[in-house]
Design a protein around this motif. Structure first.
Motif, short mmCIF file in Angstrom:
data_model
loop_
_atom_site.label_atom_id
_atom_site.label_comp_id
_atom_site.label_asym_id
_atom_site.label_seq_id
_atom_site.Cartn_x
_atom_site.Cartn_y
_atom_site.Cartn_z
N GLY A 43 41.01 23.29 10.55
CA GLY A 43 40.73 22.48 9.50
C GLY A 43 39.21 22.76 8.98
O GLY A 43 38.98 22.18 7.92
N ILE A 44 38.63 24.00 9.30
CA ILE A 44 37.54 24.31 8.81
C ILE A 44 37.85 25.41 7.73
O ILE A 44 38.33 26.33 8.10
N LYS A 45 37.51 25.01 6.40
CA LYS A 45 37.64 26.05 5.36
C LYS A 45 36.44 26.09 4.60
O LYS A 45 35.97 25.24 4.22
N PHE A 46 36.06 27.20 4.28
CA PHE A 46 34.62 27.35 3.70
C PHE A 46 34.85 27.31 2.05
O PHE A 46 35.78 27.88 1.51
N THR A 47 33.89 26.56 1.51
CA THR A 47 34.04 26.70 0.05
C THR A 47 33.27 27.91 -0.42
O THR A 47 32.54 28.58 0.30
N GLU A 48 33.45 28.07 -1.84
CA GLU A 48 32.76 29.52 -2.35
C GLU A 48 31.02 29.34 -2.19
O GLU A 48 30.57 30.18 -1.84
N PRO A 49 30.54 28.14 -2.48
CA PRO A 49 29.21 27.90 -2.32
C PRO A 49 28.60 28.01 -0.75
O PRO A 49 27.71 28.68 -0.49
#
Ligand SMILES: Nc1ncnc2c1ncn2[C@@H]1O[C@H](COP(=O)(O)OP(=O)(O)OP(=O)(O)O)[C@@H](O)[C@H]1O
Length: 580
Positions: free
Chosen positions: A225-231
């Protein structure tokens, strides 16, 4: 276990008479309460006002003289050290005079430590063990266990890394001393801080006290469930590169950059940890170093090709792998062994140019040179990544380390200067505990739950298929290869076994990530690499190719399991208990 190494050095100073013998000989090493030191020794070893503070301000002044540069040459490129720093004696080799050892013993250090690692503890006083309350085991490294503990002086939660010296070989102690010396050299918000040391005269272990960090990047990235955004990726990468910039300016190569060594606290601050494989380097005075460092998936091609003169580029290659991994959502080059790793690298990054093969004179070049050259395909493979990330990935994953950007130059890249900008660490989400160890426990638990319907081994254990297991990076098989005793030991092992280097890695059935296809990334699919390519037929050379290209370090591996069997897992072992 009592100390069997060395003799307890007799204190020579008058103060020594005031230091009573510890009462804990023979007690369980894990039990800090077994260590007892007199009140006179209770001063916290955070002697920042002493030697550490002096060193710190001097290096700070030197660092300000530094000009960040551009390229990371094979020997450190222009990320060179200032003149004054180079004149310092090599702390790996120097040790204080005998009378200093006596003073250290008088201050409460065990003789075996003062004798071998005097330089590392210089100016510090050991912290009383009974002033920590051990709370939980939070990590296990190759040669250490890590505990969460409370500092009873101020209530602060800390991490205690316990290094065992089961047989108290001088070389093992020296090796640990190197880690301490390196940590004491570093002082940066993105590098984990060594806050003190806990030991006793008679115990054969040492605790390194660190600020406590709740997460590590590998564990976080593997949390469902953890997906990192670009920022967010920019935020983590900026911190990683800032920490690396500091290490490199202070002449430290980390040599094991990977997700599980990047710790995160609940305020989103990332700190580079685990300097167990780190080395001091000086591009002006080249010293051969072992090429057998860095966890395989993050290992630079020059190391795989046997380079013994290398520089900051090895850490920057690993940083490039991490950047692409954060964007892809999975490791980008999960090789099973060195041959496969190099093949994956060549297929993604292209094989080295003729000019590079000629100029580099790398020991394994003739063995690994592919019959036909591979074309670089980073842009096509990662076409769905944010466009500003590609130039940075391209330069960090340059095959020729001389073309790899330094950390300073990388921090100025478009990736960080174009929108969307890196978020503030404090704006990152607050995550539940997510150490790599937690991820392993979660996987084991999931396997256990699935077990009833599955097939069983002869011993009743559930058979696991490779795809059931979470990807796990294989650590470098050795740690202290530069130390003569280990080199000699490995020579013996090599000659008696005559095994290839790759055989020293965990066999395929122990590695969950094998053949892991590069698909379904967060930023779109990219093809897995087909390894059935006849044009690449690298065969690993047999060991014994020289002191810096030897197979696995046995002393570090031997320390992996504590004597007496099973490790307590996180949460086991009865919650909080008072140590003193
Ligand atoms: N300061 C800290 N705060 C919280 N957890 C930590 C801290 N330092 C280490 N750990 C945990 O303990 C684990 C092992 O620590 P570390 O990597 O320093 O040990 P090591 O024996 O050198 O390991 P390795 O085998 O990876 O070289 C880490 O992966 C991390 O999960």
């Amino acid at each position: 276990m009592g100390c069997v190494f060395g003799r307890e050095a007799r204190p020579r100073s008058a103060a020594a008479a005031a230091v009573p013998a510890p009462v804990a000989e023979g007690k369980d090493e894990d039990d800090l309460s077994s260590l007892s030191i007199s009140k006179s020794q209770s001063t916290f070893c955070n002697a920042e006002g002493g030697v550490v503070a002096l060193e710190s301000s001097r290096v700070e002044a030197e660092e300000e003289d530094e000009v960040g540069s551009g390229r990371a040459g094979v020997n450190g490129g222009s990320d060179s050290l200032p003149q004054r720093q180079r004149k310092k004696p090599n702390p790996r080799l120097s040790n204080p005079a005998k009378h200093v050892q006596g003073e250290q013993v008088a201050a409460g250090w065990p003789g075996w430590l003062a004798e071998v690692a005097g330089e590392a503890i210089k100016g510090w006083i050991p912290r009383r063990a009974d002033t920590f309350q051990k709370l939980d085991k939070i990590g296990q490294g190759t040669y250490s266990n890590v505990y969460k503990a409370r500092d009873t002086f101020n209530g602060k939660i800390v991490a205690l890394k316990k290094v065992r010296f089961d047989n108290l070989e001088r070389e093992s102690v020296r090796f640990m001393a190197r880690e301490i010396l390196i940590l004491r050299r570093l002082d940066h918000p993105n590098v984990v801080k060594l806050e003190g040391l806990v030991t006793s005269r008679m115990s054969c272990s040492l605790y390194l006290v660190f600020e406590y960090m709740e997460h590590d990047l590998a564990g976080l990235a593997a949390t469902p469930g953890i997906k990192f955004t670009e920022p967010q990726v920019k935020c983590y990468m900026h911190q990683l590169l800032s920490g690396l910039e500091h290490c490199h300016r202070r002449g430290v190569l980390h040599r094991d950059i990977k997700g599980s060594n990047l710790l995160l606290d609940n305020s989103g601050v990332l700190k580079i940890a685990d300097f167990g494989l780190a080395s001091l380097f000086d591009p002006e005075h080249k010293q051969p170093m072992t090429s057998r460092v860095v966890t395989l998936w993050y290992r630079a091609p020059e190391l795989l090709l046997g380079a013994t003169h290398y520089g900051v580029g090895v850490d920057l290659w690993s940083a490039g792998c991490i950047l692409a991994e954060l964007l892809a959502g999975k490791p980008i080059m999960p090789g099973r062994n060195e041959v496969e790793q190099l093949h994956r690298i060549f297929k993604l990054c292209g094989s080295p140019s003729e000019e590079y093969w000629k100029k580099s004179k790398l020991p394994h070049a003739t063995i690994f040179k592919p019959q036909k050259p591979y074309k670089r395909c980073i842009a096509e493979t990662f076409k769905d990544f944010p466009s500003s990330s590609l130039p940075l990935i391209e330069t960090l994953l340059a095959i020729d380390p001389a073309e790899r950007q330094t950390a300073s130059a990388s921090l100025k890249s478009k990736f960080f200067t174009t929108e969307p900008y890196a978020c503030e660490p404090s704006s990152l989400p607050k995550y539940p505990p997510s150490k790599e160890m937690d991820a392993k426990i979660r996987d084991e638990e999931a396997r256990r739950v699935r077990a009833p319907s599955g097939r069983f081994n002869a011993d009743g254990a559930k058979k696991t298929r490779p795809r059931d297991r979470a990807p796990r990076a294989m650590p470098a098989p050795e740690a202290n290869a530069e130390l003569q005793v280990n080199i000699d030991r490995r020579r013996l092992v090599t000659h008696s076994n005559a095994k290839s280097k790759s055989e020293k890695f965990p066999p395929p059935h122990q590695d969950g990530a094998l053949g892991f296809p590069l698909g379904s990334s967060r930023y779109g699919d990219h093809p897995g690499f087909d390894l059935g390519d006849a044009s690449f037929s690298g065969v690993l050379p047999l060991g014994g190719a020289g002191p810096t290209a030897e197979p696995a370090d046995t002393s570090r591996l031997r320390r992996k399991k504590p004597p007496g069997g099973r490790e307590r897992r996180k949460g086991e072992g009865g919650g909080s208990f008072q140590l003193g």
